[in-house]
Design a protein around this motif. Structure first.
Motif, PDB file in Angstrom:
ATOM      1  N   SER A 113       0.828  -1.194   0.000  1.00 15.29           N
ATOM      2  CA  SER A 113       0.000   0.000   0.000  1.00 15.29           C
ATOM      3  C   SER A 113       0.870   1.255   0.000  1.00 15.29           C
ATOM      4  O   SER A 113       1.820   1.366   0.786  1.00 15.29           O
ATOM      5  CB  SER A 113      -0.909  -0.002   1.231  1.00 15.29           C
ATOM      6  OG  SER A 113      -1.712   1.151   1.264  1.00 15.29           O
ATOM      7  N   ASP A 125       0.910   5.692  -0.289  1.00 15.13           N
ATOM      8  CA  ASP A 125       0.210   6.972  -0.279  1.00 15.13           C
ATOM      9  C   ASP A 125       0.665   7.748  -1.502  1.00 15.13           C
ATOM     10  O   ASP A 125       1.865   7.997  -1.685  1.00 15.13           O
ATOM     11  CB  ASP A 125       0.533   7.762   0.999  1.00 15.13           C
ATOM     12  CG  ASP A 125      -0.160   7.178   2.218  1.00 15.13           C
ATOM     13  OD1 ASP A 125      -1.295   6.683   2.076  1.00 15.13           O
ATOM     14  OD2 ASP A 125       0.425   7.213   3.317  1.00 15.13           O
ATOM     15  N   ALA A 134       0.607  11.080  -4.072  1.00 17.58           N
ATOM     16  CA  ALA A 134       0.461  12.531  -3.999  1.00 17.58           C
ATOM     17  C   ALA A 134       0.901  13.156  -5.312  1.00 17.58           C
ATOM     18  O   ALA A 134       1.599  12.529  -6.123  1.00 17.58           O
ATOM     19  CB  ALA A 134       1.283  13.102  -2.841  1.00 17.58           C
ATOM     20  N   PHE A 137      -2.848  15.473  -1.768  1.00 19.67           N
ATOM     21  CA  PHE A 137      -2.625  14.189  -1.108  1.00 19.67           C
ATOM     22  C   PHE A 137      -3.922  13.798  -0.408  1.00 19.67           C
ATOM     23  O   PHE A 137      -4.967  14.414  -0.640  1.00 19.67           O
ATOM     24  CB  PHE A 137      -1.429  14.257  -0.147  1.00 19.67           C
ATOM     25  CG  PHE A 137      -1.636  15.131   1.059  1.00 19.67           C
ATOM     26  CD1 PHE A 137      -1.646  14.590   2.335  1.00 19.67           C
ATOM     27  CD2 PHE A 137      -1.805  16.508   0.935  1.00 19.67           C
ATOM     28  CE1 PHE A 137      -1.819  15.386   3.455  1.00 19.67           C
ATOM     29  CE2 PHE A 137      -1.975  17.318   2.054  1.00 19.67           C
ATOM     30  CZ  PHE A 137      -1.984  16.751   3.317  1.00 19.67           C
ATOM     31  N   PHE A 138      -3.866  12.741   0.449  1.00 23.91           N
ATOM     32  CA  PHE A 138      -5.127  12.164   0.923  1.00 23.91           C
ATOM     33  C   PHE A 138      -5.950  13.100   1.789  1.00 23.91           C
ATOM     34  O   PHE A 138      -7.164  12.957   1.874  1.00 23.91           O
ATOM     35  CB  PHE A 138      -4.887  10.831   1.642  1.00 23.91           C
ATOM     36  CG  PHE A 138      -4.146  10.941   2.958  1.00 23.91           C
ATOM     37  CD1 PHE A 138      -4.831  11.135   4.137  1.00 23.91           C
ATOM     38  CD2 PHE A 138      -2.762  10.814   2.995  1.00 23.91           C
ATOM     39  CE1 PHE A 138      -4.150  11.220   5.351  1.00 23.91           C
ATOM     40  CE2 PHE A 138      -2.079  10.890   4.205  1.00 23.91           C
ATOM     41  CZ  PHE A 138      -2.783  11.102   5.380  1.00 23.91           C
ATOM     42  N   ASN A 139      -5.324  14.071   2.459  1.00 25.37           N
ATOM     43  CA  ASN A 139      -6.082  15.033   3.250  1.00 25.37           C
ATOM     44  C   ASN A 139      -6.409  16.304   2.489  1.00 25.37           C
ATOM     45  O   ASN A 139      -7.073  17.196   3.023  1.00 25.37           O
ATOM     46  CB  ASN A 139      -5.329  15.380   4.539  1.00 25.37           C
ATOM     47  CG  ASN A 139      -5.675  14.432   5.669  1.00 25.37           C
ATOM     48  OD1 ASN A 139      -6.829  14.071   5.860  1.00 25.37           O
ATOM     49  ND2 ASN A 139      -4.665  13.996   6.407  1.00 25.37           N
ATOM     50  N   PRO A 182      -8.425   7.722  -4.590  1.00 24.05           N
ATOM     51  CA  PRO A 182      -7.877   6.691  -3.712  1.00 24.05           C
ATOM     52  C   PRO A 182      -8.301   5.297  -4.164  1.00 24.05           C
ATOM     53  O   PRO A 182      -9.384   5.135  -4.717  1.00 24.05           O
ATOM     54  CB  PRO A 182      -8.495   7.036  -2.341  1.00 24.05           C
ATOM     55  CG  PRO A 182      -8.911   8.476  -2.466  1.00 24.05           C
ATOM     56  CD  PRO A 182      -9.318   8.655  -3.893  1.00 24.05           C
ATOM     57  N   PRO A 183      -7.460   4.295  -3.941  1.00 21.54           N
ATOM     58  CA  PRO A 183      -6.211   4.417  -3.194  1.00 21.54           C
ATOM     59  C   PRO A 183      -4.973   4.612  -4.048  1.00 21.54           C
ATOM     60  O   PRO A 183      -3.899   4.841  -3.505  1.00 21.54           O
ATOM     61  CB  PRO A 183      -6.132   3.058  -2.480  1.00 21.54           C
ATOM     62  CG  PRO A 183      -6.729   2.110  -3.486  1.00 21.54           C
ATOM     63  CD  PRO A 183      -7.838   2.877  -4.159  1.00 21.54           C
ATOM     64  N   SER A 184      -5.080   4.523  -5.375  1.00 25.62           N
ATOM     65  CA  SER A 184      -3.837   4.404  -6.152  1.00 25.62           C
ATOM     66  C   SER A 184      -3.862   5.103  -7.500  1.00 25.62           C
ATOM     67  O   SER A 184      -3.188   4.660  -8.432  1.00 25.62           O
ATOM     68  CB  SER A 184      -3.507   2.919  -6.365  1.00 25.62           C
ATOM     69  OG  SER A 184      -4.590   2.262  -7.023  1.00 25.62           O
ATOM     70  N   ASP A 228       3.219   3.621   3.375  1.00 25.50           N
ATOM     71  CA  ASP A 228       2.279   4.122   4.387  1.00 25.50           C
ATOM     72  C   ASP A 228       2.478   3.514   5.766  1.00 25.50           C
ATOM     73  O   ASP A 228       1.706   3.791   6.690  1.00 25.50           O
ATOM     74  CB  ASP A 228       0.835   3.924   3.923  1.00 25.50           C
ATOM     75  CG  ASP A 228       0.428   2.456   3.865  1.00 25.50           C
ATOM     76  OD1 ASP A 228       1.270   1.581   4.169  1.00 25.50           O
ATOM     77  OD2 ASP A 228      -0.740   2.187   3.508  1.00 25.50           O
ATOM     78  N   GLY A 284       6.025   7.813   6.028  1.00 21.51           N
ATOM     79  CA  GLY A 284       4.997   7.967   5.017  1.00 21.51           C
ATOM     80  C   GLY A 284       4.459   9.360   4.918  1.00 21.51           C
ATOM     81  O   GLY A 284       5.183  10.336   4.950  1.00 21.51           O
ATOM     82  N   SER A 285       3.154   9.488   4.851  1.00 27.94           N
ATOM     83  CA  SER A 285       2.523  10.740   4.509  1.00 27.94           C
ATOM     84  C   SER A 285       2.181  11.564   5.735  1.00 27.94           C
ATOM     85  O   SER A 285       2.075  11.055   6.836  1.00 27.94           O
ATOM     86  CB  SER A 285       1.238  10.470   3.720  1.00 27.94           C
ATOM     87  OG  SER A 285       1.548   9.840   2.514  1.00 27.94           O
TER      88      SER A 285
END
Length: 205
Positions: free
Chosen positions: A27, A29, A31, A49-51, A62-64, A87, A171-172
């Motif tokens: 997995s 993360d 960006a 990025f995820f946030n 997400p996720p990739s 991650d 990670g992130s």
């Protein structure tokens, strides 16, 4: 299959609507960082990025995967840097990652345009995977495969994104909310590792 690139290679993109898909045994993360010709972001809003899953012409899926409307990327942005970082749920470095591959596809029909499979990875905890960049009024994709042992924090610092502790690895950033311009994020604490080094100032056509 699309055009297969080796590290440092590039290829023109026949469309400005593309999706970048990352395959991996572990997995990651994902960006995207939008940078100016000076090699820096304009504000922290140029970090997707995820946030903070959307930016100018960029949307995280997400996720990739990341989806791009390159015609909507602001004209003062020279390139979009696409990164992947571990991650923390699997291997501690990319030496333990298998099946890593990046595919750039036409969003409209899904046809693969470009493919890049990084090899020879070791102590890296984050990678610049590929770049989408402007050249002579058109967009191209470049295979990078540049690793950092300092995690996503090392990449972010190189492109002018403020971090609380750029020496940490991992990670992130765990920011709970999308960040306004100028707000700092802090990567997760981990023992520092020597960075593999920035990609340098070499220019490709």
């Amino acid at each position: 299959m699309g055009q297969v690139l080796t590290k440092g290679g590039n290829a023109p993109l026949p469309t400005t609507d593309v999706r970048v898909e990352i395959a991996s045994s572990s997995s990651l993360d994902i960006a995207a960082i939008l940078v100016t010709p000076a090699g820096k972001v304009r504000t922290d809003n140029d970090f997707v990025f995820f946030n903070q899953p959307t930016g100018p012409g960029v949307r995280l899926l997400p996720p990739s995967a990341l989806e791009f409307t390159l015609a909507a990327v602001p004209p003062d942005i020279d390139k979009v840097v696409i990164t992947g970082s571990l991650d923390g749920s699997g291997p501690v470095t990319f030496a333990g990652v298998q099946g890593l591959g990046i595919s750039v596809r036409d969003t409209r029909g899904g046809a693969e345009l470009v493919r890049f499979d990084p090899t020879g990875l070791g102590a890296e905890t984050a990678l610049i995977l590929v770049e989408l960049y402007r050249r002579a009024g058109a967009w191209k994709a470049r295979a990078v495969g540049q690793g950092y042992a300092a995690g996503l924090a090392g990449i972010a610092t190189d492109f002018g994104i403020a971090v609380d502790d750029p020496g940490t690895s991992g990670g992130s950033p765990p920011a709970p909310q999308p960040q306004p311009a100028g707000q700092q994020w802090a990567p997760p604490a981990a023992p520092p590792m020597p960075a593999a080094g920035p990609p340098g100032g070499q220019q490709w056509g």
